[in-house]
Write a protein that holds these residues in place. Structure first.
Motif, PDB file in Angstrom:
ATOM      1  N   TRP A 103       0.816  -1.217   0.000  1.00 21.38           N
ATOM      2  CA  TRP A 103       0.000   0.000   0.000  1.00 21.38           C
ATOM      3  C   TRP A 103       0.846   1.261   0.000  1.00 21.38           C
ATOM      4  N   TRP A 104       1.930   1.286   0.770  1.00 21.97           N
ATOM      5  CA  TRP A 104       2.721   2.504   0.939  1.00 21.97           C
ATOM      6  C   TRP A 104       3.280   2.997  -0.392  1.00 21.97           C
ATOM      7  N   ALA A 105       3.937   2.118  -1.118  1.00 18.72           N
ATOM      8  CA  ALA A 105       4.510   2.517  -2.404  1.00 18.72           C
ATOM      9  C   ALA A 105       3.419   2.737  -3.446  1.00 18.72           C
ATOM     10  N   ASN A 106       2.392   1.902  -3.440  1.00 16.48           N
ATOM     11  CA  ASN A 106       1.323   2.021  -4.437  1.00 16.48           C
ATOM     12  C   ASN A 106       0.602   3.361  -4.364  1.00 16.48           C
ATOM     13  N   THR A 107       0.461   3.893  -3.163  1.00 18.28           N
ATOM     14  CA  THR A 107      -0.257   5.165  -2.987  1.00 18.28           C
ATOM     15  C   THR A 107       0.657   6.385  -3.055  1.00 18.28           C
ATOM     16  N   GLY A 108       1.987   6.163  -3.083  1.00 18.42           N
ATOM     17  CA  GLY A 108       2.917   7.294  -3.062  1.00 18.42           C
ATOM     18  C   GLY A 108       3.066   7.920  -1.694  1.00 18.42           C
ATOM     19  N   HIS A 109       2.830   7.132  -0.636  1.00 15.92           N
ATOM     20  CA  HIS A 109       2.869   7.687   0.709  1.00 15.92           C
ATOM     21  C   HIS A 109       4.223   8.273   1.093  1.00 15.92           C
ATOM     22  N   PRO A 110       5.363   7.615   0.836  1.00 12.57           N
ATOM     23  CA  PRO A 110       6.649   8.207   1.271  1.00 12.57           C
ATOM     24  C   PRO A 110       6.879   9.594   0.689  1.00 12.57           C
ATOM     25  N   GLU A 111       6.555   9.762  -0.593  1.00 14.85           N
ATOM     26  CA  GLU A 111       6.750  11.066  -1.229  1.00 14.85           C
ATOM     27  C   GLU A 111       5.801  12.117  -0.653  1.00 14.85           C
ATOM     28  N   ALA A 112       4.562  11.718  -0.402  1.00 21.01           N
ATOM     29  CA  ALA A 112       3.585  12.661   0.148  1.00 21.01           C
ATOM     30  C   ALA A 112       3.970  13.096   1.556  1.00 21.01           C
ATOM     31  N   ARG A 113       4.493  12.160   2.337  1.00 22.65           N
ATOM     32  CA  ARG A 113       4.896  12.495   3.711  1.00 22.65           C
ATOM     33  C   ARG A 113       6.088  13.447   3.706  1.00 22.65           C
ATOM     34  N   ARG A 114       7.054  13.214   2.817  1.00 23.41           N
ATOM     35  CA  ARG A 114       8.205  14.120   2.719  1.00 23.41           C
ATOM     36  C   ARG A 114       7.775  15.508   2.271  1.00 23.41           C
ATOM     37  N   ALA A 115       6.877  15.561   1.286  1.00 21.01           N
ATOM     38  CA  ALA A 115       6.401  16.855   0.794  1.00 21.01           C
ATOM     39  C   ALA A 115       5.681  17.627   1.889  1.00 21.01           C
ATOM     40  N   ALA A 116       4.888  16.939   2.692  1.00 21.95           N
ATOM     41  CA  ALA A 116       4.173  17.598   3.787  1.00 21.95           C
ATOM     42  C   ALA A 116       5.149  18.117   4.839  1.00 21.95           C
ATOM     43  N   ALA A 117       6.202  17.348   5.128  1.00 23.21           N
ATOM     44  CA  ALA A 117       7.200  17.794   6.103  1.00 23.21           C
ATOM     45  C   ALA A 117       7.908  19.051   5.606  1.00 23.21           C
ATOM     46  N   LEU A 118       8.260  19.074   4.338  1.00 25.50           N
ATOM     47  CA  LEU A 118       8.901  20.261   3.765  1.00 25.50           C
ATOM     48  C   LEU A 118       7.976  21.471   3.867  1.00 25.50           C
ATOM     49  N   ARG A 119       6.740  21.286   3.523  1.00 25.62           N
ATOM     50  CA  ARG A 119       5.761  22.385   3.569  1.00 25.62           C
ATOM     51  C   ARG A 119       5.612  22.937   4.974  1.00 25.62           C
ATOM     52  N   ASP A 120       5.678  22.034   5.975  1.00 26.53           N
ATOM     53  CA  ASP A 120       5.478  22.446   7.358  1.00 26.53           C
ATOM     54  C   ASP A 120       6.757  22.872   8.056  1.00 26.53           C
ATOM     55  N   GLY A 121       7.886  22.838   7.342  1.00 30.41           N
ATOM     56  CA  GLY A 121       9.152  23.251   7.946  1.00 30.41           C
ATOM     57  C   GLY A 121       9.797  22.205   8.813  1.00 30.41           C
ATOM     58  N   ARG A 122       9.448  20.913   8.606  1.00 28.92           N
ATOM     59  CA  ARG A 122      10.083  19.832   9.342  1.00 28.92           C
ATOM     60  C   ARG A 122      11.087  19.121   8.445  1.00 28.92           C
ATOM     61  N   ASP A 123      11.972  18.360   9.040  1.00 31.18           N
ATOM     62  CA  ASP A 123      13.008  17.658   8.298  1.00 31.18           C
ATOM     63  C   ASP A 123      12.373  16.538   7.477  1.00 31.18           C
ATOM     64  N   PRO A 124      12.415  16.608   6.144  1.00 33.95           N
ATOM     65  CA  PRO A 124      11.751  15.580   5.340  1.00 33.95           C
ATOM     66  C   PRO A 124      12.445  14.225   5.390  1.00 33.95           C
ATOM     67  N   GLU A 125      13.700  14.213   5.843  1.00 32.74           N
ATOM     68  CA  GLU A 125      14.443  12.951   5.904  1.00 32.74           C
ATOM     69  C   GLU A 125      14.485  12.363   7.317  1.00 32.74           C
ATOM     70  N   ALA A 126      13.816  13.004   8.247  1.00 33.54           N
ATOM     71  CA  ALA A 126      13.829  12.512   9.627  1.00 33.54           C
ATOM     72  C   ALA A 126      13.139  11.158   9.710  1.00 33.54           C
ATOM     73  N   PRO A 127      13.697  10.220  10.479  1.00 37.47           N
ATOM     74  CA  PRO A 127      13.025   8.936  10.645  1.00 37.47           C
ATOM     75  C   PRO A 127      11.714   9.097  11.411  1.00 37.47           C
ATOM     76  N   PHE A 128      10.860   8.102  11.292  1.00 33.99           N
ATOM     77  CA  PHE A 128       9.587   8.150  12.001  1.00 33.99           C
ATOM     78  C   PHE A 128       9.817   8.265  13.501  1.00 33.99           C
TER      79      PHE A 128
END
Length: 225
Positions: A103-128
């Protein structure tokens, strides 16, 4: 009277809903929060059976409410027993034959989560980090209580490996509630996934991923709405 069946996410513990259950009962409804299996060999069928086994033998107006990972389970429950409707909260929406692992790769979740972190001023590469990604808006005393219980067992390997068995969504009225401040499943990401896979509107509500812990009164209002 409506009977609400509350299914937790990856945590797997009925405790997740402990602030919502009294709110539903105060409004004149019944509420059953269920525990998910801790058996490492349990698959999707076992999770579905475990939910059904915890229900009353003669439910009335049954509404299934599913948090996060339970989006894989709730439709299977609704395909097995009569229900009035299903409510998904910050949930995953599976496709036919898809595993929870895919599901994660099929929906593009990793990319969407990184984009949201960038938008919010958080580290997009930070581990969960559960405190950052899940508990950021949960009251400190509730966070402390959650952490004091100890780490959950989490879903089994079999759960993640099992293909979702339905050919399509069950013929049950479905609502989708999504926290505006969910850092794990960003709102715009969920809007796209839900539009593509369910074709129902996403109803944004205040709060992050663990909205039942952070805003139980408001979530109950939305559930009952």
């Amino acid at each position: 009277m409506t009977e609400y069946v509350l299914i937790p996410g990856a945590d797997g513990r009925a405790w997740y809903w402990h602030r919502v259950v009294p709110e539903l009962r105060a409004r004149g409804h019944e509420a059953i929060a269920v525990d998910l299996p801790e058996d490492p060999s349990a698959g999707l069928a076992d999770y579905t059976e475990a939910v059904i086994d915890q229900l009353d033998s003669a439910p009335g107006r049954l509404v299934v409410v599913a948090q996060s990972l339970a989006g894989f389970i709730a439709p299977l429950v609704c395909a097995r027993i009569p229900v009035e409707r299903m409510i998904l909260v910050n949930a995953m929406v599976p496709a036919a034959g898809e595993t929870a692992e895919q599901w994660w790769a099929n929906t593009g979740h990793p990319e969407a989560r990184r984009a949201a972190a960038l938008r919010d001023g958080r580290d997009p590469e930070a581990p969960f980090d559960p405190l950052v990604d899940f508990f950021h808006d949960v009251p400190p005393e509730i966070t402390d209580e959650a952490l004091s219980i100890g780490p959950p067992g989490g879903p089994s390997t079999s759960f993640f490996a099992d293909p979702w068995p339905l050919d399509g969504w069950p013929d049950v009225p479905t609502r989708f509630l999504q926290g505006r401040d969910d850092r794990f499943f960003p709102l715009e990401f969920q809007r796209k996934v839900v539009a593509d896979r369910l074709g129902v509107p996403v109803e944004p509500l205040p709060g992050g991923h663990l909205v039942a812990l952070a805003r139980p009164e408001q979530l109950t209002d939305w559930i009952c709405g």
